[in-house]
Motif scaffolding. Structure first.
Motif, PDB file in Angstrom:
ATOM      1  N   LEU A 106       0.831  -1.212   0.000  1.00 56.56           N
ATOM      2  CA  LEU A 106       0.000   0.000   0.000  1.00 56.56           C
ATOM      3  C   LEU A 106       0.864   1.260   0.000  1.00 56.56           C
ATOM      4  CD1 LEU A 106      -2.765  -1.034   2.575  1.00 56.56           C
ATOM      5  CD2 LEU A 106      -3.008  -0.853   0.085  1.00 56.56           C
ATOM      6  N   GLY A 107       2.081   1.132   0.490  1.00 59.98           N
ATOM      7  CA  GLY A 107       2.986   2.268   0.475  1.00 59.98           C
ATOM      8  C   GLY A 107       3.385   2.716  -0.918  1.00 59.98           C
ATOM      9  N   ARG A 108       3.178   1.885  -1.910  1.00 60.32           N
ATOM     10  CA  ARG A 108       3.529   2.258  -3.292  1.00 60.32           C
ATOM     11  C   ARG A 108       2.393   3.009  -3.991  1.00 60.32           C
ATOM     12  NH1 ARG A 108       8.040   3.244  -3.741  1.00 60.32           N
ATOM     13  NH2 ARG A 108       7.909   3.094  -6.011  1.00 60.32           N
ATOM     14  N   THR A 109       1.235   3.115  -3.345  1.00 63.20           N
ATOM     15  CA  THR A 109       0.068   3.748  -3.977  1.00 63.20           C
ATOM     16  C   THR A 109       0.351   5.148  -4.515  1.00 63.20           C
ATOM     17  OG1 THR A 109      -1.406   2.446  -2.561  1.00 63.20           O
ATOM     18  CG2 THR A 109      -2.350   4.391  -3.631  1.00 63.20           C
ATOM     19  N   PRO A 110       1.055   6.029  -3.779  1.00 63.81           N
ATOM     20  CA  PRO A 110       1.296   7.383  -4.315  1.00 63.81           C
ATOM     21  C   PRO A 110       2.170   7.403  -5.564  1.00 63.81           C
ATOM     22  CG  PRO A 110       1.707   7.300  -1.943  1.00 63.81           C
ATOM     23  CD  PRO A 110       1.577   5.895  -2.404  1.00 63.81           C
ATOM     24  N   HIS A 111       2.863   6.298  -5.840  1.00 64.10           N
ATOM     25  CA  HIS A 111       3.792   6.253  -6.964  1.00 64.10           C
ATOM     26  C   HIS A 111       3.194   5.564  -8.192  1.00 64.10           C
ATOM     27  CE1 HIS A 111       7.125   7.555  -4.349  1.00 64.10           C
ATOM     28  NE2 HIS A 111       6.553   6.787  -3.430  1.00 64.10           N
ATOM     29  N   ARG A 112       1.926   5.081  -8.066  1.00 67.66           N
ATOM     30  CA  ARG A 112       1.301   4.358  -9.174  1.00 67.66           C
ATOM     31  C   ARG A 112       0.094   5.113  -9.696  1.00 67.66           C
ATOM     32  NH1 ARG A 112       1.324  -0.405  -5.564  1.00 67.66           N
ATOM     33  NH2 ARG A 112      -0.911  -0.018  -5.400  1.00 67.66           N
ATOM     34  N   ALA A 113      -0.206   4.898 -10.950  1.00 70.00           N
ATOM     35  CA  ALA A 113      -1.449   5.418 -11.508  1.00 70.00           C
ATOM     36  C   ALA A 113      -2.613   4.613 -10.939  1.00 70.00           C
ATOM     37  CB  ALA A 113      -1.432   5.314 -13.032  1.00 70.00           C
ATOM     38  N   ALA A 114      -3.801   5.207 -10.960  1.00 68.16           N
ATOM     39  CA  ALA A 114      -4.986   4.523 -10.440  1.00 68.16           C
ATOM     40  C   ALA A 114      -5.183   3.188 -11.147  1.00 68.16           C
ATOM     41  CB  ALA A 114      -6.210   5.407 -10.629  1.00 68.16           C
ATOM     42  N   LEU A 115      -5.452   2.145 -10.344  1.00 72.33           N
ATOM     43  CA  LEU A 115      -5.727   0.789 -10.817  1.00 72.33           C
ATOM     44  C   LEU A 115      -4.518   0.102 -11.436  1.00 72.33           C
ATOM     45  CD1 LEU A 115      -9.277   1.311 -12.414  1.00 72.33           C
ATOM     46  CD2 LEU A 115      -8.689   0.656 -10.067  1.00 72.33           C
ATOM     47  N   GLN A 116      -3.346   0.733 -11.376  1.00 71.20           N
ATOM     48  CA  GLN A 116      -2.146   0.095 -11.916  1.00 71.20           C
ATOM     49  C   GLN A 116      -1.699  -1.029 -10.991  1.00 71.20           C
ATOM     50  OE1 GLN A 116       1.084   2.806 -12.523  1.00 71.20           O
ATOM     51  NE2 GLN A 116       2.543   1.228 -13.147  1.00 71.20           N
ATOM     52  N   ALA A 117      -1.317  -2.157 -11.566  1.00 72.44           N
ATOM     53  CA  ALA A 117      -0.895  -3.312 -10.771  1.00 72.44           C
ATOM     54  C   ALA A 117       0.500  -3.075 -10.181  1.00 72.44           C
ATOM     55  CB  ALA A 117      -0.888  -4.562 -11.638  1.00 72.44           C
ATOM     56  N   ASP A 118       0.784  -3.804  -9.109  1.00 72.88           N
ATOM     57  CA  ASP A 118       2.115  -3.730  -8.519  1.00 72.88           C
ATOM     58  C   ASP A 118       3.151  -4.207  -9.533  1.00 72.88           C
ATOM     59  OD1 ASP A 118       0.994  -3.023  -6.029  1.00 72.88           O
ATOM     60  OD2 ASP A 118       0.653  -5.135  -5.543  1.00 72.88           O
ATOM     61  N   SER A 119       4.243  -3.451  -9.639  1.00 70.18           N
ATOM     62  CA  SER A 119       5.318  -3.852 -10.539  1.00 70.18           C
ATOM     63  C   SER A 119       6.333  -4.704  -9.787  1.00 70.18           C
ATOM     64  CB  SER A 119       6.015  -2.608 -11.094  1.00 70.18           C
ATOM     65  OG  SER A 119       6.713  -1.932 -10.050  1.00 70.18           O
ATOM     66  N   GLY A 149       2.885  -5.805  18.161  1.00 68.41           N
ATOM     67  CA  GLY A 149       4.225  -5.352  17.829  1.00 68.41           C
ATOM     68  C   GLY A 149       4.600  -5.656  16.389  1.00 68.41           C
ATOM     69  N   GLU A 150       4.203  -6.836  15.901  1.00 70.70           N
ATOM     70  CA  GLU A 150       4.476  -7.179  14.500  1.00 70.70           C
ATOM     71  C   GLU A 150       3.708  -6.256  13.562  1.00 70.70           C
ATOM     72  OE1 GLU A 150       5.352 -11.974  15.058  1.00 70.70           O
ATOM     73  OE2 GLU A 150       3.300 -11.250  14.781  1.00 70.70           O
ATOM     74  N   GLN A 151       2.473  -5.947  13.895  1.00 75.32           N
ATOM     75  CA  GLN A 151       1.700  -5.026  13.064  1.00 75.32           C
ATOM     76  C   GLN A 151       2.356  -3.649  13.009  1.00 75.32           C
ATOM     77  OE1 GLN A 151      -2.349  -5.034  14.492  1.00 75.32           O
ATOM     78  NE2 GLN A 151      -2.803  -7.021  13.610  1.00 75.32           N
ATOM     79  N   GLN A 152       2.894  -3.202  14.153  1.00 78.12           N
ATOM     80  CA  GLN A 152       3.567  -1.897  14.180  1.00 78.12           C
ATOM     81  C   GLN A 152       4.780  -1.898  13.257  1.00 78.12           C
ATOM     82  OE1 GLN A 152       2.217   0.564  15.581  1.00 78.12           O
ATOM     83  NE2 GLN A 152       3.698   2.082  16.267  1.00 78.12           N
ATOM     84  N   ARG A 153       5.524  -2.970  13.253  1.00 75.80           N
ATOM     85  CA  ARG A 153       6.703  -3.052  12.383  1.00 75.80           C
ATOM     86  C   ARG A 153       6.304  -3.149  10.910  1.00 75.80           C
ATOM     87  NH1 ARG A 153       8.732  -8.005  15.472  1.00 75.80           N
ATOM     88  NH2 ARG A 153      10.158  -8.344  13.726  1.00 75.80           N
ATOM     89  N   VAL A 154       5.202  -3.820  10.617  1.00 74.72           N
ATOM     90  CA  VAL A 154       4.706  -3.867   9.235  1.00 74.72           C
ATOM     91  C   VAL A 154       4.338  -2.465   8.761  1.00 74.72           C
ATOM     92  CG1 VAL A 154       2.814  -4.651   7.763  1.00 74.72           C
ATOM     93  CG2 VAL A 154       3.938  -6.259   9.304  1.00 74.72           C
ATOM     94  N   HIS A 155       3.711  -1.687   9.634  1.00 73.45           N
ATOM     95  CA  HIS A 155       3.331  -0.333   9.227  1.00 73.45           C
ATOM     96  C   HIS A 155       4.549   0.563   9.023  1.00 73.45           C
ATOM     97  CE1 HIS A 155      -0.945  -0.215   8.814  1.00 73.45           C
ATOM     98  NE2 HIS A 155      -1.127  -0.839   9.950  1.00 73.45           N
ATOM     99  N   LEU A 156       5.608   0.334   9.771  1.00 71.85           N
ATOM    100  CA  LEU A 156       6.835   1.076   9.495  1.00 71.85           C
ATOM    101  C   LEU A 156       7.386   0.677   8.129  1.00 71.85           C
ATOM    102  CD1 LEU A 156       9.082   3.010  10.313  1.00 71.85           C
ATOM    103  CD2 LEU A 156      10.254   1.061  11.367  1.00 71.85           C
ATOM    104  N   ALA A 157       7.359  -0.622   7.810  1.00 72.28           N
ATOM    105  CA  ALA A 157       7.805  -1.067   6.491  1.00 72.28           C
ATOM    106  C   ALA A 157       6.953  -0.443   5.393  1.00 72.28           C
ATOM    107  CB  ALA A 157       7.756  -2.595   6.410  1.00 72.28           C
ATOM    108  N   ARG A 158       5.635  -0.365   5.629  1.00 69.62           N
ATOM    109  CA  ARG A 158       4.745   0.265   4.646  1.00 69.62           C
ATOM    110  C   ARG A 158       5.113   1.736   4.444  1.00 69.62           C
ATOM    111  NH1 ARG A 158       1.884   4.495   5.801  1.00 69.62           N
ATOM    112  NH2 ARG A 158       1.107   3.531   7.703  1.00 69.62           N
ATOM    113  N   ALA A 159       5.397   2.442   5.550  1.00 68.89           N
ATOM    114  CA  ALA A 159       5.761   3.855   5.448  1.00 68.89           C
ATOM    115  C   ALA A 159       7.080   4.034   4.702  1.00 68.89           C
ATOM    116  CB  ALA A 159       5.854   4.464   6.846  1.00 68.89           C
ATOM    117  N   MET A 160       8.050   3.185   4.977  1.00 72.11           N
ATOM    118  CA  MET A 160       9.338   3.283   4.287  1.00 72.11           C
ATOM    119  C   MET A 160       9.196   2.942   2.809  1.00 72.11           C
ATOM    120  SD  MET A 160      11.514   4.334   6.560  1.00 72.11           S
ATOM    121  CE  MET A 160      13.136   3.910   5.918  1.00 72.11           C
TER     122      MET A 160
END
Length: 265
Positions: A106-119, A149-160
């Motif tokens: 989900l962190g890649r959303t700002p870098h993709r066009a709408a409905l574009q698949a993950d590269s 705690g694992e969820q918190q670390r996943v969200h940091l990965a998403r932000a990065m």
């Protein structure tokens, strides 16, 4: 593997926010220097989470202006802001039971066009950030099966994975054991980004932050490097505690020794 944007400064001028006529923030002036790891401190109810949400434009300020670099945050298009600022809130939930890797993507959303698949590049960036938070082995687990705690670390990965220049964290060590808390703070300290993190543990702030902002009753009580901010007088005024402030024998950074409170018999 990933391209990390260079850090940008964050400034807030005369920021005020009220709820039902009650001031939560009142005339906050704050500067987060470029490339710094700035700790946002203050007791419960001092306005830390409210300020972070206001800086990230999750709500309308009553007054004040916020700049990232030279740009007014409230004038930036949402997608442009998301490419530069990533926020990890204290309780970041998702309504859809995704796989861990899908949450990070989900962190890649700002870098993709709408409905574009993950590269392939998107997926490589996401996996790399999961490796950095020591969770690559859980990439295909369901989000709902993780610990807090694992969820918190996943969200940091998403932000990065957003590849921001400014990383804003609200209690990032909440739910983490001491080992993963130290690992997480060391990672963001050496990320090359500008980091603003609300922290409760004052000794962790002293150990990792190079700049501090202390809130008290919705106003800035002090700001500057830890060795200037942490004084016995400030701790007594803001936190209502007695403490000695010394230098850690190994790191040379401030270390706080708290006096146990008197308990009536």
């Amino acid at each position: 593997m990933t391209h990390l944007a260079e850090g940008e400064s964050l400034t807030a001028a005369d920021v005020s926010w009220s709820v039902d006529g009650q001031h939560i923030l009142a005339g906050v002036d704050m500067q987060v220097p470029t490339g710094s790891f700035t700790g946002l401190l203050g007791p419960n109810g001092s306005g830390k989470s409210t300020l972070l949400r206001g800086l990230a434009r999750l709500g309308k300020l009553d007054e004040g202006v916020v700049h990232i670099g030279s740009d007014d945050v409230h004038r930036l298009p949402r997608r442009a802001l998301a490419r530069r600022l990533a926020l990890v809130e204290q309780n970041s939930a998702t309504d859809i039971d995704l796989r861990v890797l899908d949450v990070v993507l989900l962190g890649r959303t700002p870098h993709r066009a709408a409905l574009q698949a993950d590269s392939a590049t998107d997926r490589a960036i996401a996996v790399h950030q999961l490796e950095r938070v020591d969770l690559a082995h859980l990439a295909h687990r369901r989000w709902s099966t993780l610990s807090g705690g694992e969820q918190q670390r996943v969200h940091l990965a998403r932000a990065m994975t957003q590849e921001p220049s400014l990383l804003v964290l609200d209690e990032p060590t909440n739910h983490l054991d001491v080992g993963h808390a130290l690992q997480l703070l060391a990672m963001v300290q050496h990320s090359g980004l500008t980091v603003l993190a609300a922290l409760h543990d004052l000794n962790l702030a002293a150990a990792f932050c190079d700049h501090l902002v202390v809130l008290h009753q919705g106003r800035v009580a002090a700001s500057g490097p830890p060795e200037q901010v942490f004084t016995a007088d400030l701790l007594a005024e803001v936190y209502g505690v007695e403490a000695d402030v010394d230098l850690h024998p190994r790191t040379g950074r401030p270390h706080l020794w708290f006096h146990p409170p008197m308990v009536p018999h």
